[in-house]
Scaffold this motif. Sequence first.
Motif, PDB file in Angstrom:
ATOM      1  N   ASP A  65      -4.140   7.912  -4.825  1.00  0.00           N
ATOM      2  CA  ASP A  65      -3.799   6.672  -4.117  1.00  0.00           C
ATOM      3  C   ASP A  65      -4.654   6.465  -2.871  1.00  0.00           C
ATOM      4  O   ASP A  65      -4.162   5.979  -1.836  1.00  0.00           O
ATOM      5  N   ASN A  66      -5.932   6.835  -2.951  1.00  0.00           N
ATOM      6  CA  ASN A  66      -6.805   6.585  -1.801  1.00  0.00           C
ATOM      7  C   ASN A  66      -6.908   5.084  -1.530  1.00  0.00           C
ATOM      8  O   ASN A  66      -6.862   4.255  -2.434  1.00  0.00           O
ATOM      9  N   ILE A  67      -7.027   4.734  -0.266  1.00  0.00           N
ATOM     10  CA  ILE A  67      -7.078   3.332   0.145  1.00  0.00           C
ATOM     11  C   ILE A  67      -8.533   2.904   0.311  1.00  0.00           C
ATOM     12  O   ILE A  67      -9.324   3.595   0.945  1.00  0.00           O
ATOM     13  N   THR A 120      -1.728   7.902   0.981  1.00  0.00           N
ATOM     14  CA  THR A 120      -2.725   8.692   0.267  1.00  0.00           C
ATOM     15  C   THR A 120      -2.366  10.168   0.392  1.00  0.00           C
ATOM     16  O   THR A 120      -2.031  10.637   1.487  1.00  0.00           O
ATOM     17  N   LEU A 165       0.831  -1.208   0.000  1.00  0.00           N
ATOM     18  CA  LEU A 165       0.000   0.000   0.000  1.00  0.00           C
ATOM     19  C   LEU A 165       0.864   1.256   0.000  1.00  0.00           C
ATOM     20  O   LEU A 165       1.869   1.349   0.708  1.00  0.00           O
ATOM     21  N   ASP A 166       0.457   2.240  -0.798  1.00  0.00           N
ATOM     22  CA  ASP A 166       1.102   3.552  -0.810  1.00  0.00           C
ATOM     23  C   ASP A 166       0.346   4.514   0.094  1.00  0.00           C
ATOM     24  O   ASP A 166      -0.830   4.289   0.422  1.00  0.00           O
ATOM     25  N   ARG A 192      -6.598  -1.875  -0.979  1.00  0.00           N
ATOM     26  CA  ARG A 192      -5.820  -1.531  -2.173  1.00  0.00           C
ATOM     27  C   ARG A 192      -5.795  -0.017  -2.339  1.00  0.00           C
ATOM     28  O   ARG A 192      -6.554   0.704  -1.700  1.00  0.00           O
ATOM     29  N   ASN A 193      -4.926   0.429  -3.234  1.00  0.00           N
ATOM     30  CA  ASN A 193      -4.879   1.850  -3.590  1.00  0.00           C
ATOM     31  C   ASN A 193      -5.722   2.118  -4.822  1.00  0.00           C
ATOM     32  O   ASN A 193      -5.646   1.387  -5.815  1.00  0.00           O
TER      33      ASN A 193
END
Length: 278
Positions: free
Chosen positions: A100-102, A70, A67-68, A122-123
């Motif tokens: 890149d919202n989760i 946000t 995960l990145d 996920r992103n």
Amino acid sequence: MAVNPTSGSSENDEILPSAHLRWALDEETNVRFAFTRSLARPNYEDLAPFSLILEEDGEIQRGNPNLDITTAWNYDIMWERYLSTVGIVSAGVFYKQIEDNIFFFTAEEDRNGDTFDVIQPRNGDSAEVIGLEVAYQNRFRNLPAPWDGLGLYFNATFIDSEAAIPERDDTLFPGQADTVYNLSLSYEKYGFSGRVSLNYHSEYLSEVGGDEASDIFIDERTQLDLSFSQQVTSKVRLYLDVLNLTDEPFRVYEGSEDRPIQEEYYSWWGTFGVKIDL
């Protein structure tokens, strides 16, 4: 049970500029402007590379170490006016550009001939949120006694959102209801403090499925609460809190309201006690 050690690391460098401007129209009225850059890190438990298999539920929960963070650009304009009774009325609009919202994605997976739902964070690619918020808070001190103990608090937010999700058409921004409001009537006088509160949120997207029919939603909910307290002496206060007087259920549905997959009822509940200042 086999154990497979997993290691990994990530590094993020972000510059977070911000600018705030206040324009005083008069001594009681302001217009505020804000431009900010913000970030939100993934929850630690979502980053863990685990796989939890719930055989009875036909469900697999997995973490995602890839995960990145946000990030978002935020634009806000707010008008506010202070009242002589130490109250305030305000209204504002905001706009957020999110990258890149989760979100939680649900997909099907075959396991030993059975179909399991796999839930994993996920992103997303990007999202936009635009909204209007209004608020009013006042204590009616100018009313004749005993009505000068009355107070009113209200806020409401109305939101339109859109999110770009991999492998899906654009959808709603997960976790965001399009209408939220809170209304509270209070009374404070003679050592007594009481509050009746009404809270509402419309339905919102909780988990993103492979298509619209398999999206998971938390249904709309309205809750009524009461809170009372009475000062007995300078150091002793009695209190009573009663929650969910309307016995509102927690309801989850898949795709449409007529396809419920979970309903939980808790009735009302309360606490009563004595507070003593030593």
